[in-house]
Design a protein around this motif. Structure first.
Motif, PDB file in Angstrom:
ATOM      1  N   VAL A   1       0.822  -1.205   0.000  1.00 14.18           N
ATOM      2  CA  VAL A   1       0.000   0.000   0.000  1.00 14.18           C
ATOM      3  C   VAL A   1       0.861   1.261   0.000  1.00 14.18           C
ATOM      4  CG1 VAL A   1      -1.969  -1.170   1.028  1.00 14.18           C
ATOM      5  CG2 VAL A   1      -0.327  -0.037   2.512  1.00 14.18           C
ATOM      6  N   VAL A   2       2.007   1.220   0.664  1.00 14.35           N
ATOM      7  CA  VAL A   2       2.909   2.376   0.630  1.00 14.35           C
ATOM      8  C   VAL A   2       3.495   2.527  -0.768  1.00 14.35           C
ATOM      9  CG1 VAL A   2       5.042   3.354   1.542  1.00 14.35           C
ATOM     10  CG2 VAL A   2       3.433   2.224   3.092  1.00 14.35           C
ATOM     11  N   GLN A   3       3.936   1.410  -1.345  1.00 14.07           N
ATOM     12  CA  GLN A   3       4.515   1.451  -2.689  1.00 14.07           C
ATOM     13  C   GLN A   3       3.482   1.907  -3.722  1.00 14.07           C
ATOM     14  OE1 GLN A   3       8.046   0.377  -3.559  1.00 14.07           O
ATOM     15  NE2 GLN A   3       7.289   1.860  -5.056  1.00 14.07           N
ATOM     16  N   LEU A   4       2.250   1.438  -3.598  1.00 15.72           N
ATOM     17  CA  LEU A   4       1.212   1.836  -4.545  1.00 15.72           C
ATOM     18  C   LEU A   4       0.850   3.313  -4.414  1.00 15.72           C
ATOM     19  CD1 LEU A   4      -1.172  -1.254  -4.502  1.00 15.72           C
ATOM     20  CD2 LEU A   4       0.102  -0.392  -6.475  1.00 15.72           C
ATOM     21  N   THR A   5       0.985   3.868  -3.227  1.00 15.60           N
ATOM     22  CA  THR A   5       0.751   5.301  -3.067  1.00 15.60           C
ATOM     23  C   THR A   5       1.756   6.093  -3.887  1.00 15.60           C
ATOM     24  OG1 THR A   5      -0.110   4.935  -0.830  1.00 15.60           O
ATOM     25  CG2 THR A   5       0.557   7.180  -1.395  1.00 15.60           C
ATOM     26  N   ASP A   6       3.014   5.670  -3.852  1.00 12.37           N
ATOM     27  CA  ASP A   6       4.044   6.333  -4.651  1.00 12.37           C
ATOM     28  C   ASP A   6       3.777   6.140  -6.144  1.00 12.37           C
ATOM     29  OD1 ASP A   6       6.484   7.864  -4.728  1.00 12.37           O
ATOM     30  OD2 ASP A   6       7.522   6.034  -5.367  1.00 12.37           O
ATOM     31  N   ILE A   7       3.348   4.930  -6.522  1.00 10.94           N
ATOM     32  CA  ILE A   7       3.032   4.669  -7.926  1.00 10.94           C
ATOM     33  C   ILE A   7       1.857   5.536  -8.379  1.00 10.94           C
ATOM     34  CG2 ILE A   7       2.086   2.915  -9.491  1.00 10.94           C
ATOM     35  CD1 ILE A   7       3.806   0.860  -7.908  1.00 10.94           C
ATOM     36  N   ALA A   8       0.848   5.671  -7.535  1.00 13.57           N
ATOM     37  CA  ALA A   8      -0.299   6.512  -7.883  1.00 13.57           C
ATOM     38  C   ALA A   8       0.119   7.948  -8.149  1.00 13.57           C
ATOM     39  CB  ALA A   8      -1.331   6.459  -6.760  1.00 13.57           C
ATOM     40  N   ALA A   9       1.091   8.417  -7.378  1.00 15.86           N
ATOM     41  CA  ALA A   9       1.548   9.803  -7.518  1.00 15.86           C
ATOM     42  C   ALA A   9       2.379  10.028  -8.781  1.00 15.86           C
ATOM     43  CB  ALA A   9       2.357  10.214  -6.294  1.00 15.86           C
ATOM     44  N   HIS A  10       2.903   8.949  -9.359  1.00 16.68           N
ATOM     45  CA  HIS A  10       3.794   9.092 -10.510  1.00 16.68           C
ATOM     46  C   HIS A  10       3.205   8.550 -11.812  1.00 16.68           C
ATOM     47  CE1 HIS A  10       6.737   9.715  -7.249  1.00 16.68           C
ATOM     48  NE2 HIS A  10       7.432  10.377  -8.156  1.00 16.68           N
ATOM     49  N   THR A  11       1.961   8.077 -11.769  1.00 20.38           N
ATOM     50  CA  THR A  11       1.290   7.609 -12.985  1.00 20.38           C
ATOM     51  C   THR A  11       0.033   8.425 -13.203  1.00 20.38           C
ATOM     52  OG1 THR A  11       0.167   5.875 -11.685  1.00 20.38           O
ATOM     53  CG2 THR A  11       2.205   5.252 -12.833  1.00 20.38           C
ATOM     54  N   ASP A  12      -0.560   8.271 -14.386  1.00 23.90           N
ATOM     55  CA  ASP A  12      -1.667   9.141 -14.751  1.00 23.90           C
ATOM     56  C   ASP A  12      -3.008   8.431 -14.911  1.00 23.90           C
ATOM     57  OD1 ASP A  12      -0.034  11.489 -14.917  1.00 23.90           O
ATOM     58  OD2 ASP A  12       0.742  10.722 -16.822  1.00 23.90           O
ATOM     59  N   GLU A  13      -3.030   7.335 -15.680  1.00 26.06           N
ATOM     60  CA  GLU A  13      -4.302   6.727 -16.035  1.00 26.06           C
ATOM     61  C   GLU A  13      -4.398   5.243 -15.711  1.00 26.06           C
ATOM     62  OE1 GLU A  13      -4.911   7.482 -20.166  1.00 26.06           O
ATOM     63  OE2 GLU A  13      -5.232   9.640 -19.895  1.00 26.06           O
ATOM     64  N   VAL A  14      -3.291   4.589 -15.527  1.00 27.83           N
ATOM     65  CA  VAL A  14      -3.301   3.143 -15.340  1.00 27.83           C
ATOM     66  C   VAL A  14      -3.972   2.772 -14.015  1.00 27.83           C
ATOM     67  CG1 VAL A  14      -1.034   3.031 -14.186  1.00 27.83           C
ATOM     68  CG2 VAL A  14      -1.840   1.079 -15.535  1.00 27.83           C
ATOM     69  N   ASP A  15      -4.775   1.690 -14.031  1.00 26.77           N
ATOM     70  CA  ASP A  15      -5.367   1.187 -12.794  1.00 26.77           C
ATOM     71  C   ASP A  15      -4.271   0.643 -11.883  1.00 26.77           C
ATOM     72  OD1 ASP A  15      -7.914   1.742 -13.698  1.00 26.77           O
ATOM     73  OD2 ASP A  15      -8.317  -0.306 -14.373  1.00 26.77           O
ATOM     74  N   ILE A  16      -4.511   0.688 -10.576  1.00 23.13           N
ATOM     75  CA  ILE A  16      -3.569   0.097  -9.626  1.00 23.13           C
ATOM     76  C   ILE A  16      -4.354  -0.759  -8.642  1.00 23.13           C
ATOM     77  CG2 ILE A  16      -1.845   1.945  -9.814  1.00 23.13           C
ATOM     78  CD1 ILE A  16      -2.913   3.072  -7.169  1.00 23.13           C
ATOM     79  N   GLY A  17      -3.690  -1.793  -8.118  1.00 17.93           N
ATOM     80  CA  GLY A  17      -4.389  -2.657  -7.183  1.00 17.93           C
ATOM     81  C   GLY A  17      -3.453  -3.536  -6.384  1.00 17.93           C
ATOM     82  N   THR A  18      -3.977  -4.074  -5.300  1.00 18.58           N
ATOM     83  CA  THR A  18      -3.235  -5.037  -4.490  1.00 18.58           C
ATOM     84  C   THR A  18      -3.616  -6.440  -4.938  1.00 18.58           C
ATOM     85  OG1 THR A  18      -5.004  -4.940  -2.826  1.00 18.58           O
ATOM     86  CG2 THR A  18      -3.052  -3.561  -2.453  1.00 18.58           C
ATOM     87  N   ALA A  19      -2.601  -7.257  -5.188  1.00 22.81           N
ATOM     88  CA  ALA A  19      -2.849  -8.638  -5.619  1.00 22.81           C
ATOM     89  C   ALA A  19      -1.738  -9.538  -5.068  1.00 22.81           C
ATOM     90  CB  ALA A  19      -2.899  -8.741  -7.143  1.00 22.81           C
TER      91      ALA A  19
END
Length: 327
Positions: free
Chosen positions: A41-59
């Motif tokens: 969840v911490v890593q995905l927060t950083d990814i969310a801040a650096h990407t624009d349109e791609v979906d993100i999720g935990t799997a």
């Protein structure tokens, strides 16, 4: 077709930089697992801040080590910082992870019941009406407001009891080590159960697709063999899933792994098992195999999954060759 990527955790590689590159390559969704070493969840927060349109999720994140309240707060926050791009993928994980890493009781009362209540209560906290009251076998909560967040919840279910959880509560299913020729039958059970429960919904199917690309097809197959051996050897649920089609093969792999002979375990993964459980070969072969999986009627978002035993060159090659930009 939609093509998602389970981001590999590779040493000496910045995961956020890899995510940015994957978005540039045309991947539609980026998922991140979580076992030990990095908080997804911490890593995905950083990814969310650096990407624009791609979906993100935990799997996936497991349903034991975070309470439904924590999962709901996490999901709502990630959905907010990603502008609505987040999917919460959960699962029971394995007995070894839950007992030996988290120090929790795998059978308290049982993993499927925990998954059911965790998902049901998390959804109530996310998008229930008014204040949340819930009384179950595991969780008993009163008088807290829902968060007003509409976050899809996916569940990594294998057996029938866990697939009923998907049918009754979830927006998506993340199967892993269910042989691809068996996916439609396994999903038909979910749709039947959803209908019985009175749900009229579309449930996404986002299978892990263990994949390895190499100019040497045998080297690629060996990567997938190691992946299958690891999961079949470490989790009874994975062994049972594979055994539905390969009873003797699954048993041979698990027996060898549990005696400590990792090499023999991988060698017991036959070419037929590799083809039914993954994608391996030259770029052209791998793309053709991946397309066959994407074309299965029930599959909506196949997830390129790089085995953890792949070297960095194979990781990079596989991500590039199976990216939408390569087709």
């Amino acid at each position: 077709m939609q093509t998602d990527l389970l981001l590999p955790m590779v040493s000496d590689t910045d995961t956020t930089e890899l995510a940015v590159r994957a978005e540039e390559l045309g991947y539609d969704g980026l998922w991140l697992g979580e076992l030990w070493g990095t908080s997804s969840v911490v890593q995905l927060t950083d990814i969310a801040a650096h990407t624009d349109e791609v979906d993100i999720g935990t799997a996936i994140v497991n349903v034991f080590s975070r309470t439904p309240a924590v999962l709901a707060m996490t999901a709502a926050t990630l959905d907010r910082v990603s502008d609505g791009r987040f999917c919460l993928g959960v699962g029971t994980s394995t007995r070894k992870s839950i007992e030996d890493l988290h120090g929790m009781d795998w059978n308290d009362p049982n993993p499927v019941r925990r998954a059911h209540e965790t998902i049901e209560l998390t959804r109530e906290y996310l998008s229930g009406d008014g204040r949340v009251d819930y009384e179950g076998e595991i969780f008993d909560v009163q008088d807290f407001p829902s968060l007003g967040a509409d976050v899809p919840i996916y569940h990594a279910a294998l057996g029938k009891a866990n697939r009923r959880v998907v049918a009754r509560l979830c927006d998506g299913w993340i199967p892993h080590n269910v042989p691809f020729p068996d996916l439609e039958d396994a999903f038909a059970y979910i749709t039947d159960q959803a209908e019985e429960a009175g749900r009229d919904v579309t449930i996404d199917v986002a299978p892990y697709v263990p994949a390895a690309v190499s100019d040497d097809p045998e080297e690629a197959k060996d990567v997938v063999r190691g992946h299958v051996a690891y999961y079949v050897g470490n989790g009874k649920g994975y062994e049972r899933a594979v055994a539905q089609r390969f009873p003797d093969g699954a048993s041979a792999v698990a027996d060898a792994w549990r005696t400590g002979d990792r090499t023999a375990a991988a060698e017991n993964v036959t070419d037929e098992m590799v083809r039914a459980l993954g994608v391996a070969g030259t770029p052209e072969q791998a793309r053709e195999q991946f397309q066959e999986i994407a074309d299965i009627d029930c599959v909506t978002r196949p997830m390129v999954t790089i085995p953890s035993n792949a070297d960095e060159e194979t990781v990079e090659r596989t991500i590039e060759e199976l990216a939408p930009a390569s087709y």
